[in-house]
Design a protein around this motif. Structure first.
Motif, PDB file in Angstrom:
ATOM      1  N   GLY A 171      -1.185   6.487  -6.118  1.00  0.00           N
ATOM      2  CA  GLY A 171       0.185   6.591  -5.642  1.00  0.00           C
ATOM      3  C   GLY A 171       0.372   5.847  -4.340  1.00  0.00           C
ATOM      4  N   HIS A 172       1.633   5.787  -3.917  1.00  0.00           N
ATOM      5  CA  HIS A 172       1.983   5.051  -2.713  1.00  0.00           C
ATOM      6  C   HIS A 172       2.747   5.996  -1.801  1.00  0.00           C
ATOM      7  CE1 HIS A 172       0.677   1.310  -4.584  1.00  0.00           C
ATOM      8  NE2 HIS A 172       1.188   1.812  -5.696  1.00  0.00           N
ATOM      9  N   PRO A 173       2.123   6.408  -0.700  1.00  0.00           N
ATOM     10  CA  PRO A 173       2.581   7.584   0.055  1.00  0.00           C
ATOM     11  C   PRO A 173       4.013   7.548   0.572  1.00  0.00           C
ATOM     12  CG  PRO A 173       0.432   6.874   0.804  1.00  0.00           C
ATOM     13  CD  PRO A 173       0.897   5.859  -0.164  1.00  0.00           C
ATOM     14  N   LEU A 174       4.543   6.405   0.917  1.00  0.00           N
ATOM     15  CA  LEU A 174       5.884   6.443   1.499  1.00  0.00           C
ATOM     16  C   LEU A 174       6.990   6.436   0.447  1.00  0.00           C
ATOM     17  CD1 LEU A 174       5.749   4.405   4.818  1.00  0.00           C
ATOM     18  CD2 LEU A 174       5.985   6.844   4.497  1.00  0.00           C
ATOM     19  N   ARG A 175       6.621   6.393  -0.813  1.00  0.00           N
ATOM     20  CA  ARG A 175       7.632   6.578  -1.867  1.00  0.00           C
ATOM     21  C   ARG A 175       8.078   8.028  -1.844  1.00  0.00           C
ATOM     22  NH1 ARG A 175       7.181   2.379  -5.848  1.00  0.00           N
ATOM     23  NH2 ARG A 175       8.135   3.682  -7.444  1.00  0.00           N
ATOM     24  N   MET A 195      -4.541   3.001   3.179  1.00  0.00           N
ATOM     25  CA  MET A 195      -5.055   4.091   2.358  1.00  0.00           C
ATOM     26  C   MET A 195      -6.406   3.700   1.758  1.00  0.00           C
ATOM     27  SD  MET A 195      -2.571   6.080   2.786  1.00  0.00           S
ATOM     28  CE  MET A 195      -2.955   7.443   1.691  1.00  0.00           C
ATOM     29  N   PRO A 196      -7.202   4.698   1.348  1.00  0.00           N
ATOM     30  CA  PRO A 196      -8.460   4.373   0.674  1.00  0.00           C
ATOM     31  C   PRO A 196      -8.192   3.595  -0.610  1.00  0.00           C
ATOM     32  CG  PRO A 196      -8.333   6.724   1.174  1.00  0.00           C
ATOM     33  CD  PRO A 196      -6.996   6.144   1.481  1.00  0.00           C
ATOM     34  N   LEU A 197      -9.144   2.753  -0.991  1.00  0.00           N
ATOM     35  CA  LEU A 197      -8.920   1.900  -2.167  1.00  0.00           C
ATOM     36  C   LEU A 197      -8.708   2.722  -3.424  1.00  0.00           C
ATOM     37  CD1 LEU A 197     -11.558  -0.869  -1.462  1.00  0.00           C
ATOM     38  CD2 LEU A 197      -9.074  -1.029  -1.256  1.00  0.00           C
ATOM     39  N   THR A 198      -9.248   3.947  -3.443  1.00  0.00           N
ATOM     40  CA  THR A 198      -9.151   4.764  -4.651  1.00  0.00           C
ATOM     41  C   THR A 198      -7.914   5.658  -4.655  1.00  0.00           C
ATOM     42  OG1 THR A 198     -10.553   6.332  -3.496  1.00  0.00           O
ATOM     43  CG2 THR A 198     -11.631   4.866  -5.049  1.00  0.00           C
ATOM     44  N   ASP A 245       0.820  -1.201   0.000  1.00  0.00           N
ATOM     45  CA  ASP A 245       0.000   0.000   0.000  1.00  0.00           C
ATOM     46  C   ASP A 245       0.863   1.264   0.000  1.00  0.00           C
ATOM     47  OD1 ASP A 245      -2.012   1.810   0.272  1.00  0.00           O
ATOM     48  OD2 ASP A 245      -2.692   1.139   2.239  1.00  0.00           O
ATOM     49  N   LEU A 246       1.883   1.276   0.828  1.00  0.00           N
ATOM     50  CA  LEU A 246       2.642   2.507   1.033  1.00  0.00           C
ATOM     51  C   LEU A 246       3.847   2.642   0.101  1.00  0.00           C
ATOM     52  CD1 LEU A 246       2.465   2.718   4.931  1.00  0.00           C
ATOM     53  CD2 LEU A 246       0.918   3.661   3.254  1.00  0.00           C
TER      54      LEU A 246
END
Lengths: 317, 602
Positions: free
Chosen positions: B169-173, B163-166, B146-147
């Motif tokens: 992107g992947h936040p920790l990138r 994260m929400p399914l929609t 996810d992240l």
């Protein structure tokens, strides 16, 4: 003519005092719970916070009277009316004092049992018509709980009936002039009290609403005055069961010095406070544990009680 | 140390050139495995580190779990690092690493961690899933997916978890923006709204639930995220047959605030208040977990007085946290009153905390290398009053709650798991001790001077809800013992270390010496620069083992902050331990688990 007028006045007065008692109980319960839980409770509106009753009632009246679009409208509206109506009807047979009594039926006790059985429709229909899974689960629980606890509620009272030889509530009260039936029917009293708590679905028997599990159970979807009706029904139920306990086991209006109505009120208030104290102190058993307790312990116990009372009755007469 | 060295030697004997001490070695198969130098694998005081490649990973982990003596039975944590902008990245790697997968394993018999790192290449790499080895790898791998967008081959249900399914992107990138202001204005078009609504539709198949079986139509009950019994925004999808639970799938992430991402933009110092809000009932205990790792990186050792003050406050917070659990647990079972008495007592603890720290739930009071202030005058009489007052109350609560027969009927024999299952699923804290294992990180890996204190580790035998409750109640008594010892043996000394990286630094030399003045100025304005390295703390928090895995590339803020929280694996176990019980029992199980949503979602 004047007799009819008296009668109507009595009914109107009774209705008024009962509904205001139910409303006042909101304050009593919140203040008592607060007292036992080291809190203040509602103490701002009016003297001792008494006006909270008015505030609560006004709030309920002014709330949007919302019916969920997915609900079954007619039944949804009908359900809260049933509980309030059946409980109020039951009060008709209760002798508050020798002359304060609406209907001195010779089947008074049976009338009470019949009315309290009808109360279950309110829960089932309310839960069903809400078209909500939590409400449905609550209704299912409520139905099975009330049916199983009614079985021995009736049986637990038969001892009293046997001792009196009458279903008429005034006769039952008058039969307690020498001693209260709680002395000769202690098991009957305890059983009736437990069944009564279950009947009004109060903690520890509030399984149909169980807020930490089912949100608000059968009345999850209700708001405004329809919710208020359930609420009033519950408080009237407490008053009714307390009044019945007093009538059947604690000598009704009988008592020295003070006027009968005062004795009756005092005794009833004591039991109402007991109801609130129970709510403050006990956790809630699980649904199946409650049923097991009802069918496997309380029902046999009430049958044994009936048997022993009958045997002694036969032997002594 | 010797056993650790022999472990490394055994690994080299088994895997030869497929493992190594840095990312450059294992990836290039032509390199010969040079003599396995144990020191290269030792990071910090007692963290072993081994690099390997995705092909070898499963074999290596299974070897560590099953074949070594004193095996690593516990998958402590699994996470990833986006290496692409790490300053030190290119120094000795043959090929530039893009991502690193990090597995932390723990051995209960060795009391040591081993960190297995897998370098990965490419923008969206993938590697084999280890769900077949550990049950609790499931959610961790979903989190990494996810992240970071890293795929796991053979994962049973690889979908977003926090994260929400929609989400796009992947936040920790590293390329993902950290602030909403970096993302451009938000527009909710009809199309987008449609899509969001669509994704909220409940389809049992997506949750791995079947609608019916031969003669039963199941009922699906959506418990939460707004529900009085879930203690926060947790959603549990229940598959019911009557009131019996066929399956219960927790849906988490409603409380996700990106605490790890925030760590990458806050300075080392200004991140401390964020930690307060991870386990928001644990207060300064979170500060401690974070600071232990920072101080290890910075090489700061704090004065004795600081250690004892920290322990005292942590134990007070442990009692406060357990009191909340105690009261709400009773309330979940329908007992209305205890929660009021317990919150009143918790308030008494907060009075002490407030007198010392100036704040109640989130004091943000520990600092890098010390504390914000010294103890105020009169703290001892406050603490003494409480220590004398509280044991009688605990006795009363025991009579009120633990000995109540309805309470027992609701908790004894409910939500049972065995010790093996607890270790397999990564249960720590009271949940582990309730299975009969006397394990406490304060005893087995003492930190902050816990080795100097006398206390017992309470245990249960049955691993059910009731035993978990018993263990926590006894823990309060033990915490009280520790607080008492702090009270009687408070050392004199400074409340801050003399180390230059202490933040804010000691001011006494700044008026004499320009160098110190400059350091002080920079430290206060930019924040301290923590030397390159990696460190992981591990503390026994109120709810279980809590860790901060910090990576510094020599900057004013962390390159990566990984927070390992106890509630996450505990919640993952819910479906396993609630099947076959009723909805009412689910509330007992949830209550006995003692989680907070902020601790799960971070």
């Amino acid at each position: 003519m004047s007799q009819t007028l008296n009668y109507i006045l009595l009914i109107a007065g009774m209705l008024f005092s009962l509904t205001s008692t139910a409303a006042l109980l909101i304050w009593v319960e919140r203040r008592m719970l607060a007292l036992w839980q080291d809190r203040c409770g509602p103490n701002r509106a009016g003297p001792l916070g008494l006006l909270i009753v008015a505030a609560d009632t006004l709030k309920l009246f002014f709330k949007e009277d919302w019916i969920p679009p997915f609900a079954d409208r007619k039944i949804f509206v009908l359900a809260p009316a049933i509980i309030a109506a059946t409980v109020l009807l039951s009060f008709a047979v209760i002798p508050f004092a020798p002359e304060i009594l609406i209907a001195d039926l010779n089947i008074g006790l049976l009338f009470f049992l019949a009315m309290s059985s009808l109360g279950v429709y309110s829960i089932v229909l309310g839960g069903w018509a809400s078209n909500n899974k939590y409400a449905l689960l609550g209704a299912l629980r409520g139905a099975s709980q009330m049916i199983s606890y009614e079985v021995f509620m009736g049986l637990s009272l038969m001892g009293v009936v046997m001792l009196t030889g009458s279903f008429r509530l005034t006769d039952i009260v008058m039969a307690q002039q020498d001693y209260w039936f709680v002395l000769t029917q202690p098991i009957g009293f305890v059983l009736f009290l437990i069944a009564g708590i279950a009947e009004t679905h109060r903690l520890p028997f509030d399984i149909p609403e169980a807020e930490s599990e089912l949100v608000a159970g059968f009345h999850s979807e209700y708001s405004g005055m329809k919710f208020g009706m359930f609420f009033i029904g519950e408080y009237l139920g407490i008053t009714l069961i307390s009044a019945m306990v007093v009538t059947l086991f604690f000598g009704g209006w009988l008592g020295p010095v003070l006027p009968p109505i005062l004795w009756f009120t005092l005794k009833t208030t004591g039991f109402i406070l007991l109801f609130i104290l129970l709510r403050a102190s006990l956790p809630r058993p699980r649904y199946d544990q409650l049923m097991e307790y009802g069918w496997k312990i309380l029902l046999p116990l009430s049958l044994i009680n009936l048997l022993v009372t009958g045997a002694i009755f036969l032997f002594t007469s | 140390m010797n056993t650790d060295a022999s472990l490394i030697a055994a690994l080299y004997a088994e895997f030869g050139g497929n493992i190594g001490s840095s990312s450059s070695r294992p990836v290039n198969a032509t390199l010969q495995a040079d003599s396995p130098d144990f020191q290269d694998h030792l990071i910090g005081k007692n963290m072993l580190q081994v690099f390997t490649s995705p092909q070898i990973l499963l074999r290596l982990l299974s070897y560590l779990k099953r074949s070594v003596s004193n095996p690593f039975l516990f998958l402590y944590d699994l996470t990833a690092i986006d290496e692409r902008s790490r300053a030190a990245n290119s120094q000795n790697a043959v090929e530039k690493v893009d991502f690193t997968l990090v597995y932390h394993l723990y051995s209960y018999s060795r009391h040591t961690f081993i960190r297995v790192k897998v370098p990965l290449y490419g923008a969206y790499p993938h590697l084999p899933s280890i769900c077949s080895l550990w049950q609790n790898a499931n959610w961790y791998e979903r989190e990494v997916y996810d992240l970071f967008g890293i795929g796991f081959d053979g994962h049973p249900n690889l979908r977003r978890i926090l994260m929400p399914l929609t989400w796009e992107g992947h936040p920790l990138r590293k390329e993902h923006p950290a602030r909403a202001t970096d993302m451009g204005p938000f527009k909710l078009t009809d199309e987008k709204q449609e899509k969001e609504q669509e994704s909220l539709m409940f389809k049992p198949e997506d949750w791995g639930l079947e609608r019916q079986r031969s003669d039963v139509d199941y009922m699906f009950l959506n418990l939460g995220p707004q529900h009085p019994g879930t203690h926060g925004v947790l959603c549990i999808m229940l598959q019911l047959e009557g009131e019996e639970i066929v399956n219960a799938i927790p849906d988490i992430g409603f409380h996700h605030r990106g605490a790890e991402k925030m760590g990458e933009r806050q300075s080392w110092h200004t991140y401390i208040p964020y930690t307060d809000r991870i386990d928001y009932l644990g207060g300064v205990m979170n500060n401690l977990a974070y600071l232990l790792a920072v101080e290890e990186l910075a090489g700061i050792s704090v004065p004795k007085r600081v250690e004892v003050i920290r322990i005292m406050l942590c134990e007070l917070f442990r009692i406060a946290s357990h009191l909340v659990w105690y009261g709400t647990f009773a309330q979940d079972l329908g007992q209305l009153s205890p929660v009021f008495y317990m919150f009143t007592d918790r308030e008494k603890i907060f009075d002490i905390i407030e007198a010392i720290c100036g704040a109640r739930m989130h004091p943000n009071w520990f600092r890098i290398g010390g504390l914000a202030q010294d103890l105020p005058q009169g703290w001892d009489s406050l603490v003494r009053t409480f220590v004398e007052y509280f044991p009688a109350r605990l006795k009363e609560y025991e009579a009120m709650v633990l000995r109540n027969s309805i309470f027992k009927a609701r908790t004894v024999g409910i939500g049972i798991y065995t010790l093996e299952e607890a270790i397999e699923w990564g249960v720590t804290g009271a949940g582990l001790r309730a299975c009969g294992m006397a394990y406490d990180f304060r005893k087995s890996r003492p930190y902050s001077g816990y080795e100097n204190f006398e206390f017992d580790i309470p245990t249960g035998q049955n691993g059910d809800c009731y035993d978990r409750a018993l263990v926590r109640v006894e823990e309060m008594n033990q915490s009280l013992r520790i607080v008492k010892q702090c009270l009687e043996n408070m050392p004199e000394g400074s409340y801050k270390s003399d180390h230059p990286l202490t933040t804010p630094p000691l001011k006494k030399n700044t008026m004499q010496d320009i160098e110190t003045l400059i350091t002080h100025f920079l430290q206060v304005s930019w924040g301290p620069v923590i030397p390159q390295g990696e460190a992981m703390s591990c503390i026994e928090a109120a709810k279980g083992a809590n860790s901060y895995y910090l990576i510094s590339d020599g900057n004013t803020s962390a390159y990566r902050v990984r927070i390992r929280t106890p509630s996450f694996p505990h919640m993952q176990m819910l479906p396993y331990i609630s099947q076959g019980y009723t909805v009412s029992d689910l509330l007992s199980i949830l209550g006995s688990m003692d989680y907070v949503l902020a601790d799960i979602d971070r």
